[in-house]
Write a protein that holds these residues in place. Structure first.
Motif, PDB file in Angstrom:
ATOM      1  N   PHE A   1       0.933  -1.263   0.027  1.00  0.00           N
ATOM      2  CA  PHE A   1      -0.197   0.012   0.098  1.00  0.00           C
ATOM      3  C   PHE A   1       0.906   1.197  -0.032  1.00  0.00           C
ATOM      4  CE2 PHE A   1      -3.713   2.173   2.513  1.00  0.00           C
ATOM      5  CZ  PHE A   1      -3.718   3.124   1.840  1.00  0.00           C
ATOM      6  N   ASP A   2       1.274   1.870  -1.226  1.00  0.00           N
ATOM      7  CA  ASP A   2       2.257   3.106  -1.250  1.00  0.00           C
ATOM      8  C   ASP A   2       1.672   3.982  -1.361  1.00  0.00           C
ATOM      9  OD1 ASP A   2       4.548   1.250  -1.685  1.00  0.00           O
ATOM     10  OD2 ASP A   2       4.033   0.780  -3.797  1.00  0.00           O
ATOM     11  N   ASN A   3       0.308   4.524  -1.878  1.00  0.00           N
ATOM     12  CA  ASN A   3      -0.156   5.568  -2.122  1.00  0.00           C
ATOM     13  C   ASN A   3      -1.118   6.059  -0.909  1.00  0.00           C
ATOM     14  OD1 ASN A   3      -1.194   8.016  -3.044  1.00  0.00           O
ATOM     15  ND2 ASN A   3      -2.127   7.201  -4.946  1.00  0.00           N
ATOM     16  N   HIS A   4      -0.542   6.639  -0.038  1.00  0.00           N
ATOM     17  CA  HIS A   4      -1.065   6.947   1.259  1.00  0.00           C
ATOM     18  C   HIS A   4      -2.040   8.169   1.090  1.00  0.00           C
ATOM     19  CE1 HIS A   4       2.449   5.058   3.424  1.00  0.00           C
ATOM     20  NE2 HIS A   4       1.747   4.276   2.776  1.00  0.00           N
ATOM     21  N   GLU A   5      -2.228   9.040   0.143  1.00  0.00           N
ATOM     22  CA  GLU A   5      -3.039   9.879  -0.217  1.00  0.00           C
ATOM     23  C   GLU A   5      -4.706   9.324  -0.624  1.00  0.00           C
ATOM     24  OE1 GLU A   5      -1.561  12.499  -3.101  1.00  0.00           O
ATOM     25  OE2 GLU A   5       0.232  13.290  -1.543  1.00  0.00           O
ATOM     26  N   LEU A   6      -4.732   7.925  -0.898  1.00  0.00           N
ATOM     27  CA  LEU A   6      -5.862   7.793  -1.315  1.00  0.00           C
ATOM     28  C   LEU A   6      -6.984   7.496  -0.226  1.00  0.00           C
ATOM     29  CD1 LEU A   6      -4.454   4.805  -3.600  1.00  0.00           C
ATOM     30  CD2 LEU A   6      -5.595   6.695  -4.403  1.00  0.00           C
ATOM     31  N   MET A   7      -6.520   7.184   1.091  1.00  0.00           N
ATOM     32  CA  MET A   7      -7.428   7.183   2.059  1.00  0.00           C
ATOM     33  C   MET A   7      -6.597   7.852   3.334  1.00  0.00           C
ATOM     34  SD  MET A   7      -9.545   3.457   1.958  1.00  0.00           S
ATOM     35  CE  MET A   7      -8.270   2.397   2.567  1.00  0.00           C
ATOM     36  N   ASP A   8      -7.496   8.695   4.025  1.00  0.00           N
ATOM     37  CA  ASP A   8      -6.869   9.210   5.271  1.00  0.00           C
ATOM     38  C   ASP A   8      -6.964   8.192   6.274  1.00  0.00           C
ATOM     39  OD1 ASP A   8      -9.468   9.030   6.260  1.00  0.00           O
ATOM     40  OD2 ASP A   8      -9.844  11.008   6.068  1.00  0.00           O
ATOM     41  N   GLU A   9      -6.346   8.443   7.529  1.00  0.00           N
ATOM     42  CA  GLU A   9      -5.881   7.616   8.410  1.00  0.00           C
ATOM     43  C   GLU A   9      -7.231   6.911   8.911  1.00  0.00           C
ATOM     44  OE1 GLU A   9      -4.185   7.425  13.181  1.00  0.00           O
ATOM     45  OE2 GLU A   9      -3.685   8.984  11.852  1.00  0.00           O
ATOM     46  N   ASN A  10      -8.358   7.569   9.207  1.00  0.00           N
ATOM     47  CA  ASN A  10      -9.399   6.865   9.801  1.00  0.00           C
ATOM     48  C   ASN A  10     -10.117   5.989   8.600  1.00  0.00           C
ATOM     49  OD1 ASN A  10      -9.469   8.021  12.275  1.00  0.00           O
ATOM     50  ND2 ASN A  10     -11.247   9.331  12.082  1.00  0.00           N
ATOM     51  N   THR A  11      -9.978   6.362   7.351  1.00  0.00           N
ATOM     52  CA  THR A  11     -10.621   5.347   6.550  1.00  0.00           C
ATOM     53  C   THR A  11      -9.580   4.273   6.283  1.00  0.00           C
ATOM     54  OG1 THR A  11     -11.505   7.524   5.290  1.00  0.00           O
ATOM     55  CG2 THR A  11     -11.410   5.379   4.045  1.00  0.00           C
ATOM     56  N   THR A  12      -8.220   4.363   6.483  1.00  0.00           N
ATOM     57  CA  THR A  12      -7.462   3.111   6.377  1.00  0.00           C
ATOM     58  C   THR A  12      -7.744   2.308   7.615  1.00  0.00           C
ATOM     59  OG1 THR A  12      -5.893   4.476   5.177  1.00  0.00           O
ATOM     60  CG2 THR A  12      -5.050   2.468   6.221  1.00  0.00           C
ATOM     61  N   ARG A  13      -8.081   2.652   8.672  1.00  0.00           N
ATOM     62  CA  ARG A  13      -8.082   2.038   9.744  1.00  0.00           C
ATOM     63  C   ARG A  13      -9.597   1.301   9.831  1.00  0.00           C
ATOM     64  NH1 ARG A  13      -4.427   2.535  13.925  1.00  0.00           N
ATOM     65  NH2 ARG A  13      -3.169   4.437  13.667  1.00  0.00           N
ATOM     66  N   GLY A  14     -10.472   2.131   9.182  1.00  0.00           N
ATOM     67  CA  GLY A  14     -11.848   1.469   8.815  1.00  0.00           C
ATOM     68  C   GLY A  14     -11.648  -0.021   7.987  1.00  0.00           C
ATOM     69  N   ALA A  15     -10.822   0.325   6.899  1.00  0.00           N
ATOM     70  CA  ALA A  15     -10.770  -0.873   5.951  1.00  0.00           C
ATOM     71  C   ALA A  15     -10.212  -2.008   6.681  1.00  0.00           C
ATOM     72  CB  ALA A  15      -9.890  -0.286   4.664  1.00  0.00           C
ATOM     73  N   HIS A  16      -9.197  -1.858   7.529  1.00  0.00           N
ATOM     74  CA  HIS A  16      -8.624  -3.013   8.347  1.00  0.00           C
ATOM     75  C   HIS A  16      -9.704  -3.415   9.230  1.00  0.00           C
ATOM     76  CE1 HIS A  16      -6.060  -4.449  11.558  1.00  0.00           C
ATOM     77  NE2 HIS A  16      -5.142  -4.730  10.914  1.00  0.00           N
ATOM     78  N   PHE A  17     -10.318  -2.698   9.891  1.00  0.00           N
ATOM     79  CA  PHE A  17     -11.256  -3.116  10.840  1.00  0.00           C
ATOM     80  C   PHE A  17     -12.485  -3.925  10.000  1.00  0.00           C
ATOM     81  CE2 PHE A  17     -15.044  -2.587  13.608  1.00  0.00           C
ATOM     82  CZ  PHE A  17     -14.414  -3.139  14.643  1.00  0.00           C
ATOM     83  N   PHE A  18     -12.765  -3.668   9.018  1.00  0.00           N
ATOM     84  CA  PHE A  18     -13.670  -4.147   8.054  1.00  0.00           C
ATOM     85  C   PHE A  18     -13.391  -5.814   7.688  1.00  0.00           C
ATOM     86  CE2 PHE A  18     -16.033  -5.286   4.310  1.00  0.00           C
ATOM     87  CZ  PHE A  18     -17.067  -4.689   4.329  1.00  0.00           C
TER      88      PHE A  18
ATOM     89  N   HIS B   1     -15.734   2.915  16.769  1.00  0.00           N
ATOM     90  CA  HIS B   1     -15.804   2.128  15.539  1.00  0.00           C
ATOM     91  C   HIS B   1     -16.424   2.936  14.184  1.00  0.00           C
ATOM     92  CE1 HIS B   1     -15.554  -1.678  18.070  1.00  0.00           C
ATOM     93  NE2 HIS B   1     -14.242  -1.118  18.029  1.00  0.00           N
ATOM     94  N   ARG B   2     -17.548   3.653  14.751  1.00  0.00           N
ATOM     95  CA  ARG B   2     -18.283   4.553  14.067  1.00  0.00           C
ATOM     96  C   ARG B   2     -17.163   5.559  13.091  1.00  0.00           C
ATOM     97  NH1 ARG B   2     -23.671   8.150  14.910  1.00  0.00           N
ATOM     98  NH2 ARG B   2     -23.738   9.132  12.939  1.00  0.00           N
ATOM     99  N   ASP B   3     -16.467   5.923  13.898  1.00  0.00           N
ATOM    100  CA  ASP B   3     -15.382   7.103  13.254  1.00  0.00           C
ATOM    101  C   ASP B   3     -14.417   6.224  12.188  1.00  0.00           C
ATOM    102  OD1 ASP B   3     -16.301   8.819  15.254  1.00  0.00           O
ATOM    103  OD2 ASP B   3     -14.843   8.588  16.770  1.00  0.00           O
ATOM    104  N   ILE B   4     -14.393   5.138  12.278  1.00  0.00           N
ATOM    105  CA  ILE B   4     -13.566   4.557  11.324  1.00  0.00           C
ATOM    106  C   ILE B   4     -14.286   3.724  10.220  1.00  0.00           C
ATOM    107  CG2 ILE B   4     -11.428   4.451  12.662  1.00  0.00           C
ATOM    108  CD1 ILE B   4     -11.958   1.551  13.098  1.00  0.00           C
ATOM    109  N   LEU B   5     -15.373   3.261  10.440  1.00  0.00           N
ATOM    110  CA  LEU B   5     -16.226   2.273   9.621  1.00  0.00           C
ATOM    111  C   LEU B   5     -16.817   3.380   8.583  1.00  0.00           C
ATOM    112  CD1 LEU B   5     -17.611  -0.740  11.416  1.00  0.00           C
ATOM    113  CD2 LEU B   5     -16.036  -0.585   9.618  1.00  0.00           C
ATOM    114  N   VAL B   6     -17.795   4.416   9.047  1.00  0.00           N
ATOM    115  CA  VAL B   6     -18.392   5.210   8.314  1.00  0.00           C
ATOM    116  C   VAL B   6     -17.375   5.967   7.228  1.00  0.00           C
ATOM    117  CG1 VAL B   6     -19.907   7.210   8.017  1.00  0.00           C
ATOM    118  CG2 VAL B   6     -20.345   5.611   9.834  1.00  0.00           C
ATOM    119  N   PRO B   7     -16.489   6.307   7.485  1.00  0.00           N
ATOM    120  CA  PRO B   7     -15.560   6.701   6.347  1.00  0.00           C
ATOM    121  C   PRO B   7     -15.096   5.679   5.400  1.00  0.00           C
ATOM    122  CG  PRO B   7     -14.557   7.684   8.489  1.00  0.00           C
ATOM    123  CD  PRO B   7     -15.781   6.679   8.878  1.00  0.00           C
ATOM    124  N   PHE B   8     -14.973   4.649   5.853  1.00  0.00           N
ATOM    125  CA  PHE B   8     -14.538   3.550   4.911  1.00  0.00           C
ATOM    126  C   PHE B   8     -15.723   3.161   3.883  1.00  0.00           C
ATOM    127  CE2 PHE B   8     -14.224  -1.203   3.940  1.00  0.00           C
ATOM    128  CZ  PHE B   8     -13.039  -0.967   2.936  1.00  0.00           C
TER     129      PHE B   8
END
Length: 777
Positions: free
Chosen positions: A544-561, A738-745
């Protein structure tokens, strides 16, 4: 939640109890002559630390300030009820002691593994023959009893006074009688902000937190001693140290309160209790448990890339090519009401570009309706929610029950059976290079059926030449529609341009359905979202090189998903297994004629005739999901977050909440969340259906315990259900985080181009009928 509560239901007036495991010694009361029994009364009690099943409860005479004669005994039921009978000798004071038995925690649905410690209540029970009284025992009343027994006054003067002191100390509004008013667990009930039940339930939750943190401490004695010292110093609140502990408990409790759709209510109650009890807000240093939140971001990105690789995710393929001629024909047909029997409804009436290819309704309004979205009125209510049309070329089956599917390379399974002829199927499987046009598979086959449905488009009874046909006469319905189209020269021109090697007279409705599918595939092709970009980034080199694609909360939400098991059903790059699963959701609307009432919808079972498929519906893909509310197969949830929460805790909690059922009380005693999730206008419409209920009244949805239990049995048996471990990860006191990361994802599934689809609406259609171009607010 472990509230350590005993509810004594004597149906009249006051009393109290103790929940301590060590009984304080009562001093001889001042001026308390033992009265002569004057009557017999009825007594029953609820022993609740769950509720407690199989506990032994004893009722004693306590008139002289000491435990006297045993008056009656009872064993509690599964609901915690101890019925002492109706022939109890009335005395001045009585004492109930309950102990033993096991409870079921209403929050986690886990049973206790040890016997429940003794809890007690004092009650005044002198009255006329047949009188009934009411009393409540909780840790709060235990504190009041302890203070009373340590006082030199009699019960008659000190117990009510100390009860009020305890209420004030816990931040409960002045005037609430904790010895007589029944507390309600806020986690299990939706109640108003200012109700004493909410405040009392909140106070019990605080005490429960103390017990969970330090089970060895005698917290009732600790709190009683602290308050007694404060009262002697002229203070009506706990000491600062205790108020700090209770302040910490309020924050812990609020995290559980966020699990319900009344989180704001929980905030308001917390604020009021904190202010009245003068609780001290703690520093926010509670450690977070969710790995997707606490792990360093670089580790999260590495693990997310590993998830993508190990699950063989690759960017979804591009949509198949659609010629301009095919697109224009399909666009005209999709917006033209000529395809409905009464010429009043088009395909886009329920899948409109202005409403993200849906209709923003729980249940659509079909033929006979006018308008779009929530302003649409009239027409037949359709049994299921209208699904969005994004990226349909990626689907392997169609409809909520999958009744249209390709079973091998050249054979379709549909409700039409052999009326979908081999020649029609060839249209759907055509190749541009060999046939001069492209067929669009199951998407094309799906377009055959809304026009044949009496409520969606065809019409009912003797309305028109289509509605007069047998509902299974698909071939005749399709031919009559082609006859209509053939009367319009512009349509003949459009058809022959889209299918250059075929004359209109040689075409079937398969050619029309194929063109509608082509319009949907090209018009609603919006798959270029941030998540697909991340998949492409990782697929390139495994990193995962292009970190601009998803901010931190969204990235954590994807991981949590991935971590929490959402991918059990939302698999692959399309985020659907296109399989069928059962969830414990409420039923409303016309249903599909299933069940004893005929108002249920058995979903996939209606297609397979396999009872194992009862109430199973297809996993919805997540393309542009934040644009397509409401959600679920009936549109039961009006916001993305309210739907996500249904996966976080045991199914029983959510369907109870949605229907207003309380397991402790054993009845439908609360306002159902249904009232908040479905619009006012739609609720009024749903009330016109004769839905079964527990009391014979119509609430707009099936509201019976039998239905709830059936839904739970089906959901729990589903192989795609989250495991216990996964269910604990989702929620587990941190659902707000969890809401703070899942909804952005979920928002990362949106192609920004899908936000404005107005360019898809034609100004006119060949029939000259009105095109629905705007929403009347």
């Amino acid at each position: 939640m472990n509230l350590l509560a005993v509810i004594v239901l004597l149906n009249g007036c006051g009393g109290s109890s103790s929940s301590s495991t060590e009984q304080p010694t009562a001093p001889s009361p001042v001026s308390s002559p033992s009265p002569t029994p004057v009557a017999t009364v009825s007594v029953e009690a609820h022993f609740i630390k769950g509720p407690v099943n199989g506990a032994t409860c004893n009722l004693y005479d306590f008139s002289g300030g000491d435990k006297g004669t045993l008056l009656a005994s009872a064993i509690t039921t599964e609901q915690g009820l101890a019925d002492f009978g109706t022939n109890i000798t009335a005395t001045d004071w009585g004492l109930i002691e309950c102990s033993g038995g096991r409870y079921v925690d209403e929050f986690t649905e886990r049973s206790s593994t040890i016997d429940t410690p003794m809890m007690r209540t004092l009650l005044q029970m002198n009255g006329a023959q047949g009188a009934q009284f009411s009393s409540v025992v909780t840790p709060l009343t235990e504190i009041a009893v302890t203070l009373t027994l340590n006082d030199s006054n009699s019960f008659n003067t000190s117990f009510p006074t100390y009860s009020q002191h305890v209420a004030v100390a816990f931040g409960i509004a002045e005037g609430v009688d904790i010895s007589n008013d029944n507390p309600i667990d806020l986690l299990n009930n939706i109640i108003s902000d200012d109700s004493f039940e909410a405040q009392y339930g909140y106070a019990l939750a605080l005490f429960s937190y103390l017990q969970q943190q330090d089970a060895n401490s005698q917290w009732t004695q600790v709190l009683a001693t602290d308050l007694q010292n404060q009262l002697q110093n002229g203070e009506a609140v706990f000491s600062e140290s205790i108020r700090g502990v209770l302040g910490e408990a309020t924050d812990h409790y609020l995290s559980f309160g966020s699990l319900i759709n009344s989180a704001l209510q929980g905030v308001n109650i917390r604020r009021a209790v904190m202010q009245r009890g003068q609780f001290v807000s703690p520093e926010d240093d509670t450690p977070i448990k969710t790995f997707s939140i606490i792990k360093p971001l670089n580790e999260i990105r590495q693990e997310l890339a590993a998830y993508i690789t190990s699950n063989n995710l690759n960017p979804v393929p591009a949509a198949p090519q659609v010629t301009d001629e095919m697109f224009l024909l399909g666009q005209a047909l999709a917006f033209d009401k000529i395809l409905s029997g009464n010429r009043d409804t088009s395909c886009m009436s329920c899948h409109h570009p202005l409403l993200a290819s849906g209709d923003a309704r729980a249940l659509s309004l079909g033929t006979g309706g006018q308008g779009l979205g929530q302003s649409r009125a009239g027409g037949h209510v359709i049994a299921r929610h209208a699904q969005p049309l994004f990226n349909l070329d990626l689907f392997s089956n169609m409809f909520w029950d999958g009744r249209v599917e390709l079973v091998n390379e050249d054979q379709f399974r549909t409700p039409a059976g052999n009326q979908l002829t081999a020649e029609m199927a060839k249209v759907f499987l055509a190749k541009q290079e060999t046939d001069g046009f492209t067929g669009y598979g199951v998407v094309s086959a799906q377009a055959l059926f809304p026009v044949a449905d009496a409520h969606e488009m065809r019409g009912v009874g003797q309305d028109n030449e289509l509605s007069q046909l047998n509902p299974d006469a698909f071939s005749e319905i399709w031919q009559r529609l082609m006859n209509r189209l053939g009367e319009i020269d512009e349509y003949i021109t459009l058809f022959e341009a889209a299918y250059p090697n075929t004359k209109f007279s040689e075409m079937t409705f398969a050619h029309a359905a194929n063109a509608i599918a082509a319009f949907e595939i090209r018009g609603f092709d919006f798959r270029n979202n941030r998540w697909q970009a991340v998949i492409s980034d990782v697929a390139d080199n495994g990193v995962f090189d292009n970190h601009e694609l998803m901010d931190e909360n969204t990235t954590r939400g994807a991981h949590f998903f991935f971590e929490t098991g959402c991918v059990n059903c939302h698999k692959g790059s399309v985020m659907s297994d296109f399989d069928f699963h059962s969830l414990a959701f409420a039923q409303y609307g016309p249903g599909k004629g299933n069940g004893v009432s005929g108002m249920e919808d058995f979903g996939r079972e209606n297609i397979t005739q396999n009872s194992q498929d009862r109430a199973k519906f297809r996993t919805a893909p997540l393309f542009n999901v934040d644009l397509t509310a409401p959600y679920a197969h009936l549109g039961q949830f009006n916001s993305l977050w309210s739907h996500i929460q249904t996966y976080s805790i045991p199914e029983r909690f959510w369907i109870n909440l949605y229907t207003g059922y309380d397991r402790i009380v054993g009845g439908f005693v609360h306002d159902p969340v249904f009232n908040d999730e479905v619009s006012v206008s739609e609720r009024a419409l749903l009330m016109t259906f004769p839905m079964p209920s527990f009391d014979g009244n119509n609430y707009g949805f099936i509201r019976t315990l039998d239905y709830i239990e059936a839904k739970l049995e089906q959901a729990i048996a589903d192989p795609g259900r989250l495991t216990l471990e996964e269910g604990k990860r989702m929620g587990d006191g941190e659902l707000g985080l969890h809401r703070d990361i899942l909804v952005p994802f979920m928002e990362a599934q949106t192609d920004e181009g899908a936000r404005d689809l107005s360019h898809l609406i034609p100004r006119t259609v060949p029939s000259g009928l009105e095109v629905e171009r705007r929403i009347n607010r």
